[in-house]
Design an enzyme around this catalytic site. Structure first.
Site, mmCIF file in Angstrom:
data_model
loop_
_atom_site.group_PDB
_atom_site.id
_atom_site.type_symbol
_atom_site.label_atom_id
_atom_site.label_comp_id
_atom_site.label_asym_id
_atom_site.label_seq_id
_atom_site.Cartn_x
_atom_site.Cartn_y
_atom_site.Cartn_z
ATOM 1 N N GLU A 173 0.824 -1.215 0.000
ATOM 2 C CA GLU A 173 0.000 0.000 0.000
ATOM 3 C C GLU A 173 0.854 1.259 0.000
ATOM 4 O OE1 GLU A 173 -2.251 -2.861 2.870
ATOM 5 O OE2 GLU A 173 -0.204 -2.589 2.127
ATOM 6 N N CYS A 231 -0.903 1.254 7.230
ATOM 7 C CA CYS A 231 -1.362 1.464 5.856
ATOM 8 C C CYS A 231 -2.744 2.094 5.819
ATOM 9 C CB CYS A 231 -1.326 0.142 5.087
ATOM 10 S SG CYS A 231 0.366 -0.452 4.835
ATOM 11 N N CYS A 255 -3.053 -2.989 7.307
ATOM 12 C CA CYS A 255 -2.657 -2.871 8.709
ATOM 13 C C CYS A 255 -2.936 -1.433 9.170
ATOM 14 C CB CYS A 255 -1.173 -3.223 8.856
ATOM 15 S SG CYS A 255 -0.045 -1.969 8.198
#
Length: 152
Positions: free
Chosen positions: A58, A89, A86
């Site tokens: 990302e 990101c 996560c």
């Protein structure tokens, strides 16, 4: 919104497969210009290759998209990721101001969107994209399971 076929997620899956072949955790991501469907950037995790724990797919596609477009905010763009982002990101996705986030496999342990800290529900979140999770989740999940199974 039910998405049964997505060439953009299929491209993200292709990049996740490339990551796996390189010994990286198989996560792929792509950035698309929303109006035209034009591919802006595509990448996979490269934390090992770049010796950088932040080199998540990302973040790599966000950086490349900003460089290519000359924009620091990607309003009018969508991001597709094979795994629920996560928290790091997810926050970057918020800062980038994407219109939509599409993700594949659910990450109950490390996710930051619909699991874990749920970044987009935090009072510190400045922008919330439209979120579509579980796209190709079986295929995306199988990539991850097979990768980790091969490591055991």
């Amino acid at each position: 919104m039910s998405i049964t076929k997505s060439p953009f997620m299929e491209l993200a899956i292709h990049h996740a497969e490339l990551a796996s072949e390189n010994g990286e955790i198989p996560v792929g991501a792509v950035v698309i210009e929303r109006k035209t469907g034009l591919l802006i950037s595509a990448s996979a995790n490269k934390t090992i290759e770049l010796n950088d724990p932040t080199a998540h797919a990302e973040l790599l596609v966000i950086n490349e998209a900003c460089k290519k477009t000359g924009l620091s905010r990607l309003t009018g763009y969508d991001i597709y990721v094979t795994l629920e982002p996560c928290p790091m990101c997810a926050q970057a996705i918020s800062f980038a101001r994407f219109d939509s986030l599409y993700y594949g496999a659910i990450d109950k342990k490390g996710g930051g969107v619909d699991n874990g800290p749920k970044i987009f529900t935090s009072t510190s979140c400045h922008h919330i994209p439209e979120i579509y999770g579980g796209i190709y989740k079986k295929k995306c999940g199988a990539l991850l399971r097979n990768f980790f199974r091969s490591k055991r």
